[in-house]
Scaffold this motif. Sequence first.
Motif, PDB file in Angstrom:
ATOM      1  N   HIS A  19       0.818  -1.221   0.000  1.00  0.00           N
ATOM      2  CA  HIS A  19       0.000   0.000   0.000  1.00  0.00           C
ATOM      3  C   HIS A  19       0.853   1.274   0.000  1.00  0.00           C
ATOM      4  O   HIS A  19       0.649   2.161  -0.820  1.00  0.00           O
ATOM      5  CB  HIS A  19      -0.909  -0.020   1.243  1.00  0.00           C
ATOM      6  CG  HIS A  19      -1.714   1.219   1.431  1.00  0.00           C
ATOM      7  ND1 HIS A  19      -2.897   1.448   0.764  1.00  0.00           N
ATOM      8  CD2 HIS A  19      -1.503   2.328   2.202  1.00  0.00           C
ATOM      9  CE1 HIS A  19      -3.386   2.623   1.113  1.00  0.00           C
ATOM     10  NE2 HIS A  19      -2.546   3.187   1.981  1.00  0.00           N
ATOM     11  N   ASN A  20       1.797   1.352   0.932  1.00  0.00           N
ATOM     12  CA  ASN A  20       2.562   2.597   1.067  1.00  0.00           C
ATOM     13  C   ASN A  20       3.452   2.879  -0.136  1.00  0.00           C
ATOM     14  O   ASN A  20       3.931   3.998  -0.299  1.00  0.00           O
ATOM     15  CB  ASN A  20       3.418   2.566   2.339  1.00  0.00           C
ATOM     16  CG  ASN A  20       2.573   2.777   3.584  1.00  0.00           C
ATOM     17  OD1 ASN A  20       1.410   3.180   3.494  1.00  0.00           O
ATOM     18  ND2 ASN A  20       3.140   2.492   4.746  1.00  0.00           N
ATOM     19  N   GLU A  21       3.690   1.875  -0.960  1.00  0.00           N
ATOM     20  CA  GLU A  21       4.555   2.094  -2.121  1.00  0.00           C
ATOM     21  C   GLU A  21       3.764   2.442  -3.376  1.00  0.00           C
ATOM     22  O   GLU A  21       4.351   2.770  -4.407  1.00  0.00           O
ATOM     23  CB  GLU A  21       5.426   0.860  -2.359  1.00  0.00           C
ATOM     24  CG  GLU A  21       6.552   0.804  -1.336  1.00  0.00           C
ATOM     25  CD  GLU A  21       7.145  -0.572  -1.175  1.00  0.00           C
ATOM     26  OE1 GLU A  21       7.550  -1.149  -2.183  1.00  0.00           O
ATOM     27  OE2 GLU A  21       7.179  -1.050  -0.026  1.00  0.00           O
ATOM     28  N   LEU A  22       2.448   2.365  -3.305  1.00  0.00           N
ATOM     29  CA  LEU A  22       1.631   2.682  -4.486  1.00  0.00           C
ATOM     30  C   LEU A  22       1.467   4.197  -4.614  1.00  0.00           C
ATOM     31  O   LEU A  22       1.535   4.922  -3.612  1.00  0.00           O
ATOM     32  CB  LEU A  22       0.235   2.057  -4.331  1.00  0.00           C
ATOM     33  CG  LEU A  22       0.169   0.538  -4.180  1.00  0.00           C
ATOM     34  CD1 LEU A  22      -1.274   0.113  -3.931  1.00  0.00           C
ATOM     35  CD2 LEU A  22       0.729  -0.163  -5.421  1.00  0.00           C
ATOM     36  N   HIS A  57      -6.328   4.853  -4.378  1.00  0.00           N
ATOM     37  CA  HIS A  57      -7.677   5.445  -4.378  1.00  0.00           C
ATOM     38  C   HIS A  57      -7.781   6.584  -3.372  1.00  0.00           C
ATOM     39  O   HIS A  57      -8.789   6.713  -2.656  1.00  0.00           O
ATOM     40  CB  HIS A  57      -8.745   4.380  -4.092  1.00  0.00           C
ATOM     41  CG  HIS A  57      -8.627   3.195  -4.992  1.00  0.00           C
ATOM     42  ND1 HIS A  57      -8.953   3.239  -6.323  1.00  0.00           N
ATOM     43  CD2 HIS A  57      -8.170   1.949  -4.766  1.00  0.00           C
ATOM     44  CE1 HIS A  57      -8.720   2.068  -6.885  1.00  0.00           C
ATOM     45  NE2 HIS A  57      -8.234   1.259  -5.958  1.00  0.00           N
ATOM     46  N   GLY A  58      -6.736   7.381  -3.280  1.00  0.00           N
ATOM     47  CA  GLY A  58      -6.762   8.548  -2.404  1.00  0.00           C
ATOM     48  C   GLY A  58      -6.573   8.243  -0.932  1.00  0.00           C
ATOM     49  O   GLY A  58      -6.635   9.146  -0.092  1.00  0.00           O
ATOM     50  N   VAL A  59      -6.349   6.982  -0.618  1.00  0.00           N
ATOM     51  CA  VAL A  59      -6.136   6.617   0.797  1.00  0.00           C
ATOM     52  C   VAL A  59      -4.683   6.957   1.166  1.00  0.00           C
ATOM     53  O   VAL A  59      -3.766   6.600   0.426  1.00  0.00           O
ATOM     54  CB  VAL A  59      -6.388   5.097   1.007  1.00  0.00           C
ATOM     55  CG1 VAL A  59      -5.959   4.659   2.389  1.00  0.00           C
ATOM     56  CG2 VAL A  59      -7.852   4.782   0.759  1.00  0.00           C
ATOM     57  N   PRO A  60      -4.479   7.651   2.269  1.00  0.00           N
ATOM     58  CA  PRO A  60      -3.096   8.019   2.610  1.00  0.00           C
ATOM     59  C   PRO A  60      -2.213   6.809   2.900  1.00  0.00           C
ATOM     60  O   PRO A  60      -2.706   5.732   3.230  1.00  0.00           O
ATOM     61  CB  PRO A  60      -3.254   8.846   3.904  1.00  0.00           C
ATOM     62  CG  PRO A  60      -4.686   9.115   4.064  1.00  0.00           C
ATOM     63  CD  PRO A  60      -5.447   8.119   3.261  1.00  0.00           C
ATOM     64  N   ARG A  61      -0.930   7.029   2.781  1.00  0.00           N
ATOM     65  CA  ARG A  61       0.020   6.026   3.281  1.00  0.00           C
ATOM     66  C   ARG A  61      -0.109   6.018   4.797  1.00  0.00           C
ATOM     67  O   ARG A  61      -0.433   7.040   5.407  1.00  0.00           O
ATOM     68  CB  ARG A  61       1.443   6.426   2.890  1.00  0.00           C
ATOM     69  CG  ARG A  61       1.624   6.510   1.396  1.00  0.00           C
ATOM     70  CD  ARG A  61       3.062   6.837   1.032  1.00  0.00           C
ATOM     71  NE  ARG A  61       3.290   6.493  -0.353  1.00  0.00           N
ATOM     72  CZ  ARG A  61       3.339   7.381  -1.361  1.00  0.00           C
ATOM     73  NH1 ARG A  61       3.205   8.667  -1.118  1.00  0.00           N
ATOM     74  NH2 ARG A  61       3.524   6.970  -2.600  1.00  0.00           N
TER      75      ARG A  61
END
Length: 467
Positions: A126-129, A135-139
Amino acid sequence: MADKSLLTYDWSGSILDGTGLANDALTELADRLNAARDEVVKVDVPLFDSGGEVPSEKQPLDAGFVEMPTKISDEHKASDDKSELGRILASAEKLRSLVDKVVVLGIGGSYMGARAMMDACRHPYHNELDRDARHGVPRMYFEGNNVDSDAAAALLDILGDGDDWGIVVISKSGGTMETAASFRVFLDALSKCCGGDAKKIAERVIPVTGKSGKLFELATAIGCEDIYEVPDGVGGRFSVLSPVGLVPAAILGLDIEQLLAGASDMNEHFRNAAVGSNAVLDYVGVCHLLEDRRMVNLRVLSVWSKALESLGLWYDQLLAESIGKQERGATPLTVVNTRDLHSRAQQHQEGSRDKLMTNIIVKEMRRDPLAIPESDNNQDKLNTVAGKTLQDIMSAAIAGANQAYLDDKRPTADIHIDRLDEYNLGQLFQLFMLATVVEGRLIDINPYGQPGVEAYKKHMFKHLGLA
Ligand code: PA5
């Protein structure tokens, strides 16, 4: 919405001559298991609800976690935006619109559940995308669970000097050193990133804490608009389905209603199903009987998915802090397979006979399983299995490991879930929390509170000149 069905618990791998359990072992324990269940649903909860007199040997009585998922969900259905969950969702949306990175500061029960949810339900990288792929979700990063200066400094490097990050600080007591010290460090950095603008800083900090206490006062002084409460009667490691876990979950865009529904459905099952087909009572019964009769006091939670490692660590804490008291209590250990078949399996297969292996097996993958391709370079001799998927190999490894333990009369049990999603995770959280409390009641250990943790703190404070 995918089909929703309850997880299943299968303990046939523990029915072994000589080293395991007999077929009717659980039936013999049924009365005691039912009595322990009654204490949890009929004694703990009404006492908590009515605020009645709690006998000293049962204090603290933190049974609020049992009914909490249903209450939060019902309140949300009835009052939508005005409910606590409605407010949490609104705060999360606001924070998401302001920042692209969120640091969750908390330790023990104040972060492990959120970590488990992120790892189980979000993309593993997730944090590397990039933001679109997220989809706008923060790391999301987790700190304040240590006082490792290099680790904190490295995270500050990642956060950079812009104002596109925020903090969720979680501490029920509001006074835990690791979290408090980290909050000071990260708040100072955030303040610099926001050029000292008090409004910007306040908008970027969401505290979750008790009704009063140092963190509550600090958050009020900073001007935080949304301060969420850890309800009374809910202990730290039982608080994953309170704002402690729900605030980070909402920021991550998880389906909280499904998470709560999974937990509520597990409650229902726990209350109504008979011993022999009750996942919670059967799990406790098998663990307890093996410990009592066969000295099996090492509980290995063997998760067959990388995404469940943090859930395993959450459970390690839950069991260790709840039952590890009065010189008793089984020791939890999480292994991730097949990885740990190449590190711990030797000992589990041939070491002391003190282990129960409980597998968590996920039926459906989220994505189409990858297949082994045919290759002209068959030096690895894998063309014979070409076309089989990595999931086929995983299934073979699960069956192989269980058979190997069975051949040597080593007990195993299986928890099957359909897939990794919020509904199934909610069930697992509630299953393990209920099981821990039932076990405490069964063996007369108060599962709530963690008096032993105070010992290191006392000495640490002395070294710091704080006591
Ligand atoms: O289960 C518990 O109560 C503990 O693990 C706490 O969660 C942990 O010590 C953190 O406490 P607090 O939330 O008060 O900072």
